[in-house]
Design a protein around this motif. Structure first.
Motif, mmCIF file in Angstrom:
data_model
loop_
_atom_site.group_PDB
_atom_site.id
_atom_site.type_symbol
_atom_site.label_atom_id
_atom_site.label_comp_id
_atom_site.label_asym_id
_atom_site.label_seq_id
_atom_site.Cartn_x
_atom_site.Cartn_y
_atom_site.Cartn_z
ATOM 1 N N ASP A 287 0.650 -1.171 -0.003
ATOM 2 C CA ASP A 287 -0.146 -0.024 -0.205
ATOM 3 C C ASP A 287 0.888 1.293 -0.093
ATOM 4 O O ASP A 287 1.621 1.335 0.972
ATOM 5 N N THR A 290 0.723 3.555 3.345
ATOM 6 C CA THR A 290 0.908 2.937 4.870
ATOM 7 C C THR A 290 2.119 1.992 4.817
ATOM 8 O O THR A 290 2.817 1.701 5.931
ATOM 9 N N ASN A 294 -0.866 -4.254 0.591
ATOM 10 C CA ASN A 294 -2.196 -3.801 -0.054
ATOM 11 C C ASN A 294 -3.291 -4.925 0.064
ATOM 12 O O ASN A 294 -2.934 -6.088 0.256
ATOM 13 N N ARG A 295 -4.655 -4.669 -0.728
ATOM 14 C CA ARG A 295 -5.359 -5.889 -0.850
ATOM 15 C C ARG A 295 -5.123 -7.010 -1.639
ATOM 16 O O ARG A 295 -5.103 -7.975 -1.469
ATOM 17 N N SER A 344 -1.279 2.343 11.321
ATOM 18 C CA SER A 344 -0.885 0.991 10.923
ATOM 19 C C SER A 344 0.549 0.731 11.159
ATOM 20 O O SER A 344 1.094 -0.144 11.208
ATOM 21 N N SER A 348 1.705 -2.531 13.609
ATOM 22 C CA SER A 348 2.781 -3.385 13.182
ATOM 23 C C SER A 348 3.834 -3.667 14.187
ATOM 24 O O SER A 348 4.137 -4.631 14.235
ATOM 25 N N PHE A 357 -0.585 -8.501 8.178
ATOM 26 C CA PHE A 357 -1.371 -7.239 8.760
ATOM 27 C C PHE A 357 -1.220 -6.567 7.375
ATOM 28 O O PHE A 357 -0.287 -6.205 6.462
ATOM 29 N N ARG A 359 -3.634 -3.435 4.607
ATOM 30 C CA ARG A 359 -4.663 -2.492 4.555
ATOM 31 C C ARG A 359 -5.795 -3.083 3.417
ATOM 32 O O ARG A 359 -5.693 -3.358 2.385
ATOM 33 N N TRP A 360 -6.927 -3.287 3.844
ATOM 34 C CA TRP A 360 -8.065 -4.213 3.079
ATOM 35 C C TRP A 360 -8.929 -3.114 2.184
ATOM 36 O O TRP A 360 -9.116 -3.207 0.862
ATOM 37 N N GLU A 364 -10.018 0.367 6.529
ATOM 38 C CA GLU A 364 -10.274 -1.026 7.156
ATOM 39 C C GLU A 364 -9.029 -1.792 6.838
ATOM 40 O O GLU A 364 -8.535 -1.796 5.884
ATOM 41 N N PHE A 365 -8.559 -2.644 7.960
ATOM 42 C CA PHE A 365 -7.415 -3.265 7.936
ATOM 43 C C PHE A 365 -7.722 -4.726 8.233
ATOM 44 O O PHE A 365 -8.636 -5.104 8.873
#
Ligand SMILES: Nc1nc2c(ncn2[C@@H]2O[C@H](COP(=O)(O)OP(=O)(O)OP(=O)(O)O)[C@@H](O)[C@H]2O)c(=O)[nH]1
Length: 442
Positions: A287, A290, A294-295, A344, A348, A357, A359-360, A364-365
């Motif tokens: 991502d 952050t 990422n997703r 984030s 972590s 871990f 970021r969705w 939202e994580f």
């Protein structure tokens, strides 16, 4: 790296070497010969002698010193009749060059001449008489301890000249010269020393081959020269072969060098490509805001874990920031971004290396952790406390604190990601409903 030579340069070099080869061959053919005039010269003496010096009756006398013409008058009396002229070399100019040995003549040889780099002797003589021919002789310094200074003991080399040859200049290749048998016999010369040598010539002479008829014989010594090539054929061919070998070796070497450079460049670009590839792969899974997964990154990893292989092997946690809309609305979108980064990072720092871990989407994580039971409870508490306690220092100077809600669930054997996710999401809903800044499990 800039290439100095191309394949075309090699053709140019080959052409150059070819032209040089032809040039050398032509030059060798058309180049005038190298020569040294041995006679007449200012640094010589020529003396006429005959057997009257050793008890015979023959006499030698100069008829015309300016043309170096002398007469041999052979008379019976000696066992071995002889008469001739001898030329000796000096490193200075003697007072008189044309002398007679009967007149207070000094036998010592003064100076030697190296004729070994020449190919032939050219003689111009004039002969009037009844002998069948004359003889050219050479004495080359020959040092044996026993005879270092004895004049006769020096190597005696000769070539007979037929009378009919004498009307024109005669060229005598040095390879045609012979060592006199009498010299070898008389001084018991070993065979290894009995070959022709002209590297220290101190005397040249003209006399008669065999026993000449009695009476008068007139000889004019006009010219004696040593001639040779500037470069011997052997040296020329060696030079040409060496030239070709050097140019081909250079070409070969340079081609290998070019291959090496090309290979290195290729390997370098391959490494660059590899680097770029892994960088791209990393960026594709990271991502940008952050620096966590990422997703797409999360999905790649989850694809390996789902459908779940065992029961409650790991816990899936959905994390959602509380009232994040207000953060954006009150402080601006950039402040919201900063809060996402800080949260984030804080999360972590609380995780173990095996935890996943990322970021969705939005605020939202997702967390996938091996923690279950009490360990999970501790982790969830820790996370809520850590995030709440972390100050988000906004660039504008304000300090912000955010909280988050979490929904956790253990993956069940054979479950897909969506199935597990749905349960975790429901747990999150419960956490939000319970007042936020907390977590729930389903
Ligand atoms: N600054 C910033 N805001 C984002 C980003 N992604 C999503 N948001 C914002 O996050 C907010 C999410 O709001 P909601 O889904 O309504 O929920 P909430 O305000 O967090 O309230 P609850 O979830 O109910 O506690 C929206 O205002 C989005 O614009 C982002 O990348 N940066």
């Amino acid at each position: 790296m800039k290439r100095r030579f191309s394949i075309r340069s090699f053709y140019a070099i080959r052409l150059g070497v070819g032209i040089l080869t032809v040039g050398c061959l032509l030059l060798a053919n058309f180049m005038p010969q190298r020569s040294i005039q041995l006679f007449p010269s200012k640094r010589i003496t020529i003396d006429a002698y005959a057997d009257n010096l050793s008890g015979g009756n023959s006499v030698a006398r100069w008829l015309d010193k300016s043309t170096h013409t002398f007469q041999c008058d052979f008379m019976a009396g000696a066992d071995f009749r002889y008469c001739g002229a001898s030329i000796k070399f000096f490193d200075f100019e003697p007072a008189e060059t044309v002398v007679s040995r009967s007149e207070n003549y000094d036998y010592q040889w003064m100076h030697t001449v190296d004729l070994s780099t020449y190919d032939a002797l050219v003689l111009e003589l004039d002969y009037q008489g009844q002998a069948s021919g004359l003889r050219l002789f050479i004495r080359n310094a020959f040092s044996q301890p026993s005879n270092t200074n004895e004049h006769n003991a020096q190597k005696f080399i000769y070539q007979n000249l037929a009378k009919r040859e004498l009307s024109n200049p005669i060229t005598i290749p040095l390879s045609d010269l012979k060592v006199a048998d009498w010299w070898v016999d008389q001084y018991r010369i070993e065979r290894k020393d009995a070959s022709v040598a002209v590297d220290s010539v101190f005397e040249l002479g003209i006399d008669f081959s065999g026993q000449p008829p009695l009476g008068k014989h007139t000889i004019s010594v006009k010219r004696i020269e040593a001639v040779g090539e500037w470069v011997s054929d052997a040296s020329l061919y060696i030079f040409i072969i060496a030239l070709w070998l050097a140019s081909l070796a250079f070409e070969g070497g340079y081609r290998i060098f070019l291959l090496y450079v090309a290979n290195r460049r290729f390997r370098h670009s391959l490494l660059e490509l590899k680097d770029e590839n892994s960088h791209l792969r990393l960026t594709a899974r990271t991502d940008a805001l952050t620096r966590i997964y990422n997703r797409a990154g999360l999905e790649t990893l989850f694809n390996k874990l789902f459908p779940a292989k065992g029961h409650a092997e790991f816990t899936l946690v959905v994390i959602d920031l509380d009232h994040f809309k207000k953060v954006n609305d009150n402080y601006g979108h950039a402040a919201g971004d900063q809060a996402l980064q800080v949260v984030s990072k804080t999360i972590s720092q609380q995780l173990r290396s095996g935890d996943i871990f990322g970021r969705w989407g939005g605020e939202e994580f997702l967390l996938l952790t091996m923690a279950t039971g009490v360990a999970l409870v501790q982790l969830m508490h820790r996370l809520n406390i850590a995030v709440e306690a972390t100050d988000v220092n906004l660039t504008a100077g304000d300090v912000l604190n955010v909280t988050m809600s979490m929904g956790a669930t253990a993956a069940r054997k054979g479950e897909t990601l969506n199935q597990t996710f749905a349960r975790a999401d429901a747990a999150l809903y419960n956490a939000k409903a319970a007042g936020r800044n907390t977590w729930r499990k389903k």
